[in-house]
Design a protein around this motif. Structure first.
Motif, PDB file in Angstrom:
ATOM      1  N   CYS A   1       4.328   5.465  -5.925  1.00 53.98           N
ATOM      2  CA  CYS A   1       3.260   5.623  -4.927  1.00 53.98           C
ATOM      3  C   CYS A   1       2.244   6.674  -5.374  1.00 53.98           C
ATOM      4  O   CYS A   1       1.035   6.486  -5.232  1.00 53.98           O
ATOM      5  CB  CYS A   1       3.849   6.017  -3.576  1.00 53.98           C
ATOM      6  SG  CYS A   1       4.640   4.668  -2.672  1.00 53.98           S
TER       7      CYS A   1
ATOM      8  N   SER B   1      -4.484   4.959   1.745  1.00 55.80           N
ATOM      9  CA  SER B   1      -4.083   4.347   0.482  1.00 55.80           C
ATOM     10  C   SER B   1      -5.191   4.388  -0.549  1.00 55.80           C
ATOM     11  O   SER B   1      -4.932   4.387  -1.751  1.00 55.80           O
ATOM     12  CB  SER B   1      -3.612   2.903   0.715  1.00 55.80           C
ATOM     13  OG  SER B   1      -2.424   2.880   1.480  1.00 55.80           O
TER      14      SER B   1
ATOM     15  N   GLN C   1       0.830  -1.198   0.000  1.00 56.12           N
ATOM     16  CA  GLN C   1       0.000   0.000   0.000  1.00 56.12           C
ATOM     17  C   GLN C   1       0.877   1.265   0.000  1.00 56.12           C
ATOM     18  O   GLN C   1       1.947   1.306   0.616  1.00 56.12           O
ATOM     19  CB  GLN C   1      -0.960   0.030   1.190  1.00 56.12           C
ATOM     20  CG  GLN C   1      -1.929  -1.148   1.221  1.00 56.12           C
ATOM     21  CD  GLN C   1      -2.818  -1.200  -0.012  1.00 56.12           C
ATOM     22  OE1 GLN C   1      -3.425  -0.223  -0.391  1.00 56.12           O
ATOM     23  NE2 GLN C   1      -2.866  -2.371  -0.648  1.00 56.12           N
TER      24      GLN C   1
ATOM     25  N   LYS D   1       0.420   4.355   1.297  1.00 58.98           N
ATOM     26  CA  LYS D   1       0.496   5.252   2.449  1.00 58.98           C
ATOM     27  C   LYS D   1       1.724   4.989   3.329  1.00 58.98           C
ATOM     28  O   LYS D   1       2.496   5.927   3.603  1.00 58.98           O
ATOM     29  CB  LYS D   1      -0.780   5.167   3.289  1.00 58.98           C
ATOM     30  CG  LYS D   1      -0.708   6.036   4.554  1.00 58.98           C
ATOM     31  CD  LYS D   1      -1.927   5.937   5.448  1.00 58.98           C
ATOM     32  CE  LYS D   1      -1.736   6.752   6.713  1.00 58.98           C
ATOM     33  NZ  LYS D   1      -2.923   6.718   7.596  1.00 58.98           N
ATOM     34  N   PRO D   2       1.956   3.760   3.799  1.00 57.81           N
ATOM     35  CA  PRO D   2       3.132   3.552   4.660  1.00 57.81           C
ATOM     36  C   PRO D   2       4.449   3.854   3.956  1.00 57.81           C
ATOM     37  O   PRO D   2       5.369   4.394   4.580  1.00 57.81           O
ATOM     38  CB  PRO D   2       3.034   2.068   5.052  1.00 57.81           C
ATOM     39  CG  PRO D   2       2.077   1.455   4.093  1.00 57.81           C
ATOM     40  CD  PRO D   2       1.144   2.533   3.695  1.00 57.81           C
TER      41      PRO D   2
ATOM     42  N   ILE E   1       4.914   7.631   3.933  1.00 59.99           N
ATOM     43  CA  ILE E   1       5.294   8.111   5.268  1.00 59.99           C
ATOM     44  C   ILE E   1       6.757   7.792   5.550  1.00 59.99           C
ATOM     45  O   ILE E   1       7.516   8.631   6.043  1.00 59.99           O
ATOM     46  CB  ILE E   1       4.374   7.496   6.339  1.00 59.99           C
ATOM     47  CG1 ILE E   1       2.944   8.030   6.179  1.00 59.99           C
ATOM     48  CG2 ILE E   1       4.904   7.814   7.735  1.00 59.99           C
ATOM     49  CD1 ILE E   1       1.927   7.339   7.052  1.00 59.99           C
ATOM     50  N   ILE E   2       7.174   6.565   5.234  1.00 62.11           N
ATOM     51  CA  ILE E   2       8.578   6.167   5.445  1.00 62.11           C
ATOM     52  C   ILE E   2       9.507   7.081   4.654  1.00 62.11           C
ATOM     53  O   ILE E   2      10.530   7.547   5.167  1.00 62.11           O
ATOM     54  CB  ILE E   2       8.785   4.694   5.041  1.00 62.11           C
ATOM     55  CG1 ILE E   2       8.068   3.759   6.023  1.00 62.11           C
ATOM     56  CG2 ILE E   2      10.277   4.355   4.998  1.00 62.11           C
ATOM     57  CD1 ILE E   2       8.046   2.310   5.601  1.00 62.11           C
TER      58      ILE E   2
ATOM     59  N   CYS F   1       0.154  10.946   8.252  1.00 60.76           N
ATOM     60  CA  CYS F   1      -0.168   9.819   9.145  1.00 60.76           C
ATOM     61  C   CYS F   1      -1.628   9.896   9.596  1.00 60.76           C
ATOM     62  O   CYS F   1      -2.320   8.877   9.682  1.00 60.76           O
ATOM     63  CB  CYS F   1       0.744   9.848  10.371  1.00 60.76           C
ATOM     64  SG  CYS F   1       2.363   9.128  10.132  1.00 60.76           S
TER      65      CYS F   1
END
Length: 459
Positions: A133, A202, A85, A87-88, A91-92, A197
């Motif tokens: 992404c 996603s 996904q 989103k993570p 963020i990373i 966050c």
């Protein structure tokens, strides 16, 4: 339902705020990417007590280090965006880039240029995931009717990030020192990571902030009300698609042109035109600000052409891309014959960079048009191939430039880039395809069929 959907479509919704967050993340990640270019001038200023005695060769290694792993992570980035996904991963990317930005001044003072190199390599490694992404986010969040303008809006954050970094770096260095560039960028990155966050998702299906009406509108537009499952990427069918091959070709041309401009134009303007573009943040920012503004013209224009059915989606993409490639290709040739006039040179440079915004509404969105389910993996491959090829742009120029002060040698470089722009776009015009591909849809295997039959019997 028609009234409700029309009402949602005509108003600003959470999808627009979500697009703004991704736009902002693109802004700050490109500020991270460009920060070292501005800071190195002050970091190696021998008149300052805290300067570093780094040779031009060492500085060049630092500047190029971002790309070393960035090129590699493009390829798995698309698959990762689909499997884990987006989103993570986003963020990373933002968090790691933030930490490395804050760490850079400390690393330089403790470990010298080698530790700065490590920070840049880590930033490049995680940023390799970002474009795939963004493609996945667009394929899940943006209704077909708004794809060009919202997609372009997210992409255009890159140009604004470059412009902002150029514009503010001189002021920051003058008032607070070069270290502040990295700390300020880090603060912005930390804020955006926190916001994403909380508010990022996603897909609309996993968002707790979007209204049910807006979620239904997006799903209906994208025809995604049916069941959702992770799909296996059909690489064989993708690689045998001429539409996909054309995306690789045209992406390679884009990166060749971009890296020619970024790495060589400053030297040309300095050696031939007498313009020190690196020392003037405003001059450096003007072309990218022009590109940022023009991207919205292309975005809204493309959506209007599709909505009014003036042209098909495929033709719309080709028109935008042709403007974005043919005009810069011709402007490069004109620039190579320009007399030694700094104002005219900057004007022509703007004419080269600004129309290139057409590629945002051109081949970049074609990934999503062709196969929204696999836009991430596809963009990872096309951008990965393009970034590998872009390494050779400065090398080719080095072979052609026998004398950097000779305009005739520079014409060889510009003619080469111009030919690549024009020839590759012609290839895209012939083979490019923005129609939904049959391999985008999952194949129903025997297991799925039996399960479906069992459910029907139960009900």
């Amino acid at each position: 339902m028609g009234v409700a959907v029309t009402d949602v479509q005509s108003k600003l919704g959470f999808r627009h705020f979500h697009a703004f967050l991704l736009f902002s993340i693109n802004v700050v990640t490109f500020m991270f990417r460009n920060s070292i270019s501005s800071a190195l001038v002050a970091m190696t200023d021998g008149t300052k007590e805290d300067s570093f005695d780094w040779s031009i060769k060492t500085q060049s290694v630092i500047l190029s280090s971002f790309m070393w792993i960035y090129v590699i992570t493009q390829f798995p980035g698309g698959e990762m965006a689909v499997r884990f996904q987006p989103k993570p991963l986003t963020i990373i990317t933002t968090v790691v880039c933030t930490l490395m930005s804050i760490a850079t001044p400390i690393a330089a003072k403790i470990g010298g240029w080698t530790m700065v190199l490590v920070c840049r390599m880590i930033q490049g490694a995680v940023q390799g995931w970002l474009l795939p992404c963004v493609h996945v986010f667009i394929s899940k969040w943006v209704p077909l009717e708004e794809r060009s303008r919202l997609g372009v809006f997210m992409y255009s954050g890159a140009q604004l990030g470059i412009s902002i970094q150029y514009l503010i770096s001189g002021y920051i260095i003058h008032n607070w020192g070069w270290e502040a560039i990295f700390y300020i960028n880090g603060v912005i990155g930390a804020v955006l990571a926190g916001l994403f966050c909380i508010f990022g998702a996603s897909s609309p299906q996993t968002s707790k902030w979007i209204s049910e009406g807006e979620r239904l509108y997006i799903q209906t537009s994208l025809n995604e009300i049916a069941r959702h499952k992770k799909l296996k990427t059909p690489w064989k069918k993708i690689w045998t698609s001429m539409g996909f091959i054309s995306l690789i070709v045209v992406n390679c041309a884009q990166n060749w042109g971009v890296w020619t401009l970024m790495t060589l134009i400053p030297s040309y303007l300095n050696q031939v035109q007498g313009v020190d573009i690196k020392a003037n943040g405003v001059i450096s920012a003007i072309p990218y600000l022009g590109m940022f503004i023009m991207s919205f013209v292309f975005g809204y224009g493309a959506d209007l052409m599709i909505k009014r059915k003036w042209f098909s989606i495929t033709m719309t993409r080709k028109i935008c891309n042709s403007i974005g490639f043919f005009v810069p290709g011709l402007a490069l040739i004109v620039l190579s014959y320009a007399p030694a006039d700094p104002n005219l040179a900057v004007l022509l440079l703007t004419a080269v960079v600004t129309p290139n915004a057409g590629h945002f509404s051109g081949y970049l969105l074609a990934h999503i048009d062709m196969a929204p389910n696999f836009a991430g993996p596809m963009s990872g491959v096309t951008n990965g191939c393009a970034n590998v090829l872009s390494i050779f742009a400065p090398l080719a120029a080095g072979l052609l430039l026998q004398d950097e002060a000779d305009p005739r040698d520079w014409r060889k470089v510009f003619y080469l880039s111009s030919c690549i722009y024009i020839a590759c776009n012609i290839f895209y015009i012939i083979y490019g395809d923005s129609t939904r591909q049959s391999w985008n849809e999952p194949e129903t295997d025997d297991t799925d069929a039996e399960a479906e039959e069992s459910r029907n019997k139960v009900h």
